[in-house]
Write a protein that holds these residues in place. Structure first.
Motif, short mmCIF file in Angstrom:
data_model
loop_
_atom_site.label_atom_id
_atom_site.label_comp_id
_atom_site.label_asym_id
_atom_site.label_seq_id
_atom_site.Cartn_x
_atom_site.Cartn_y
_atom_site.Cartn_z
N ALA A 127 36.26 40.06 44.23
CA ALA A 127 37.31 40.05 43.20
C ALA A 127 38.38 41.03 43.68
O ALA A 127 38.51 42.15 43.18
CB ALA A 127 36.75 40.46 41.84
N HIS A 171 40.08 32.79 45.43
CA HIS A 171 40.30 33.46 44.15
C HIS A 171 40.65 34.93 44.36
O HIS A 171 40.36 35.50 45.42
CB HIS A 171 39.06 33.34 43.25
N ALA A 173 41.08 38.86 41.94
CA ALA A 173 40.66 39.53 40.72
C ALA A 173 41.54 39.12 39.55
O ALA A 173 42.73 38.84 39.71
CB ALA A 173 40.70 41.04 40.90
N GLY A 244 37.83 31.39 38.84
CA GLY A 244 37.68 31.27 40.29
C GLY A 244 36.86 30.10 40.76
O GLY A 244 37.14 29.52 41.81
N THR A 260 37.39 36.47 38.22
CA THR A 260 38.41 36.03 39.19
C THR A 260 39.21 34.86 38.63
O THR A 260 38.78 34.16 37.70
CB THR A 260 37.77 35.60 40.51
#
Length: 624
Positions: A127, A171, A173, A244, A260
């Motif tokens: 992340a 992805h 954070a 994510g 994410t």
């Protein structure tokens, strides 16, 4: 990254010509070029925050003050020399880019991260919060963290090793903040049109008119319920972004990658590719031709951002990257980025996490990857053998299926995502893992990877809080007990290891050092199962044997995966091998390259026989 097989980016598998041996030009004094066969590579993965941690408290959900943390400076010259002497050529520093952590660094201009969207206390290294700087936890002086990492780059090179770091393209954070962007570089999402779910140059996907909601569960509370001023069940993100792993819910599930947000690479929500496609036949083109193709093409903005991130680290001396969940990003992007990297450093080591065998050749030939994880085929089968769910013969089938790309399929038995090899959930002990390691390291020309602590039997038997037993936690501040005994308070001399742990590390050193020097391991392969399975007495389904050879080195390798049975066998070397090796009838001495014992091979009527006693978990690497 914890693996979910999200095969959203699909394409036809590319049939490729057989992989050719790589050669490195060597200029002799008379300026004539001689082709020198490349040797095996060995990657040593270290979880950077854990490597140098001397604290043995291991309190679940413990803070840095309670459980300790390792630093860049813990990788001393002595530590790096000991890693190199193990037989290592490359070191992968895992978790270096600045990722979200639950720790106050506001005094150096870093905003606090919300525990509601951070996994664990130390945070997931996948992340990433700022790609142009490094994790402040890893620095003695967090304000100078980048300079401390630059010093580690220089120290790594000075000790004869090359280094990799992570790039996580799929992805970032949830609270990405590029506070160290180079001049002219805008933050992810800075120019996004947020009232539509998709636009080609948006960096993210959006859920218009809905705000993000923190996922909830009866079985989980951030920081295990410990008080934190930001842990209130809320995180402001309006409109919400896709999560994510591809979840399009404003309130993702607790098992989603909710910490994410997914990056947009020009794949529309219905799966269409909204960017130039590679022309037919580009699977056989060089990285230079791929690079030239992309010149002048309009590509999604996220492509440019990640290319620039990679080139930033290449310019700092990083020798390559491990790409997280690369198959969740289209291979056309990898063609674009990897060719740009290779133009700056033709020897860059580019390793990708890809789990869909149908896509392997696309990511190698069209995406210009050097290496992919051989997880779904090779690793999974070896794990099945040691757990008595599979038999050894299937190894040959895998070798045959991947023969054209075997050099590109990196072998491993342990990493940050997987159960520890020595854990009860996998092999049960480091000793039981030895035959797996011999076969993994010697069966193909591909690189071998080991995870720090594997060589001393680390079993991952720590409950870190968010991270649970059998895997060494990537989310918590913890110690790694077996590794800490080898580290011996920073002496890096194995002074606290038990005799069995010392013997296991010695085995790894013998094996890995042999592999990086062997010519035969970059040569040809032939399995011996067919010649032995139905003929050789007591050749059980826990035994696997094969030969590897080059013009000047001949190897016969046999391993017993049984944890408790010894077998006496007359190992047959078939006529086609004897003929290929140009051996006449007679007696030949063969020497084990692990421990030096000598055996005899008798060739009669064009068939070789070696009498072997294979103890439990024992292997022989016999050299003519």
């Amino acid at each position: 990254m914890k693996k979910f097989l999200w095969f959203a980016i699909l394409g036809l598998s590319i049939n490729a010509n057989a992989q050719q041996k790589k050669v490195v030009p060597n200029i002799k004094p008379n300026n004539t070029k001689v082709a020198t066969v490349e040797k095996k590579k060995v990657v040593y993965q270290v979880f950077t925050r854990l490597f140098g941690n001397k604290n043995t408290t291991n309190k679940p959900w413990g803070t840095i003050e309670e459980n300790g943390v390792g630093k860049f400076n813990d990788f001393t010259d002595k530590a790096l020399q000991e890693i190199k002497k193990l037989g290592v050529t490359h070191i992968w520093y895992t978790g270096v880019p600045h990722h979200a952590v639950v720790r106050d660094y506001t005094n150096i201009g870093i905003s606090n991260d919300d525990p509601d969207v951070v996994k664990g206390r130390a945070g997931s290294p996948y992340a990433v919060k700022d790609y142009y700087n490094v994790n402040p936890d890893l620095a003695v002086n967090p304000a100078n963290r980048l300079q401390e990492f630059e010093a580690l780059i220089a120290r790594t090179h000075a000790n004869g090793l090359q280094l990799l770091i992570d790039i996580v393209p799929n992805h970032v954070a949830r609270k990405y903040e590029g506070k160290n962007n180079p001049k002219g570089v805008k933050d992810f999402g800075a120019d996004d049109t947020t009232y539509v779910d998709y636009a080609r140059h948006n960096n993210f996907y959006y859920i218009p008119n809905e705000a993000f909601q923190v996922p909830t569960s009866d079985n989980y509370k951030p920081l295990n319920g410990q008080e934190n001023p930001m842990s209130d069940g809320e995180f402001i993100e309006n409109p919400a972004k896709w999560t994510g792993n591809g979840s399009r819910m404003a309130k993702p599930d607790i098992n989603d990658w909710y910490e994410t947000v997914k990056v947009n690479y020009g794949i529309t929500p219905d799966g269409e590719k909204d960017f130039p496609l590679l022309p037919e036949g580009f699977e056989s083109k060089s990285y230079k031709e791929h690079f030239e193709y992309w010149q002048g093409k309009e590509v999604p903005n996220s492509w440019i951002k990640f290319r620039d991130i990679a080139l930033y680290w290449i310019a700092k001396g990083v020798d390559g990257f491990r790409y997280d969940m690369a198959e969740m990003v289209p291979y056309e992007f990898w063609s674009y980025m990897n060719s740009a990297i290779k133009m700056k450093n033709p020897d860059a080591f580019l390793l990708a996490e890809v789990y869909n065998p149908e896509q392997y050749r696309n990511y190698i030939h069209l995406g210009k990857m050097d290496y992919l994880y051989d997880k779904v085929e090779f690793y999974d089968h070896l794990k099945g053998i040691i757990q008595e769910r599979e038999i050894t013969d299937g190894i040959s089938d895998i070798q045959n299926r991947l023969s054209d790309i075997e050099h590109n399929m990196l072998h491993f038995l342990d990493n940050h995502d997987e159960q520890r090899l020595a854990s009860p959930e996998f092999a049960g002990s480091g000793e039981n893992g030895k035959p797996l390691m011999v076969v993994s390291a010697t069966i193909s020309t591909s690189p071998t990877m080991i995870y720090f602590g594997q060589e001393v039997g680390e079993a991952g038997d720590i409950d870190g809080g968010f991270g649970k037993r059998s895997r060494t936690s990537i989310f918590d501040y913890v110690g790694v007990p077996n590794h800490q005994r080898w580290m011996n308070g920073g002496k890096f001399d194995g002074g606290q290891l038990s005799d069995s742990e010392k013997a296991l590390r010695d085995f790894y050193s013998r094996l890995l050092n042999f592999t990086i020097k062997s010519d035969a391991l970059m040569g040809k392969f032939k399995e011996l199962q067919t010649a032995n399975r139905n003929i050789t007495n007591r050749y059980e389904t826990t035994i696997y044997s094969f030969v590897r050879w080059s013009d000047n080195e001949k190897l016969i390798i046999s391993s017993n995966f049984s944890k408790n049975r010894t077998f006496k066998i007359d190992l047959r070397i078939p006529t086609e091998v004897i003929t290929e090796w140009k051996l006449k009838d007679g007696t030949y001495e063969v020497t084990d390259q692990l421990y030096g014992s000598k055996k005899t091979m008798v060739v009669e009527n064009g068939i070789g026989i070696i009498k072997l006693v294979l103890g439990a978990s024992e292997s022989f690497i016999l050299k003519m």
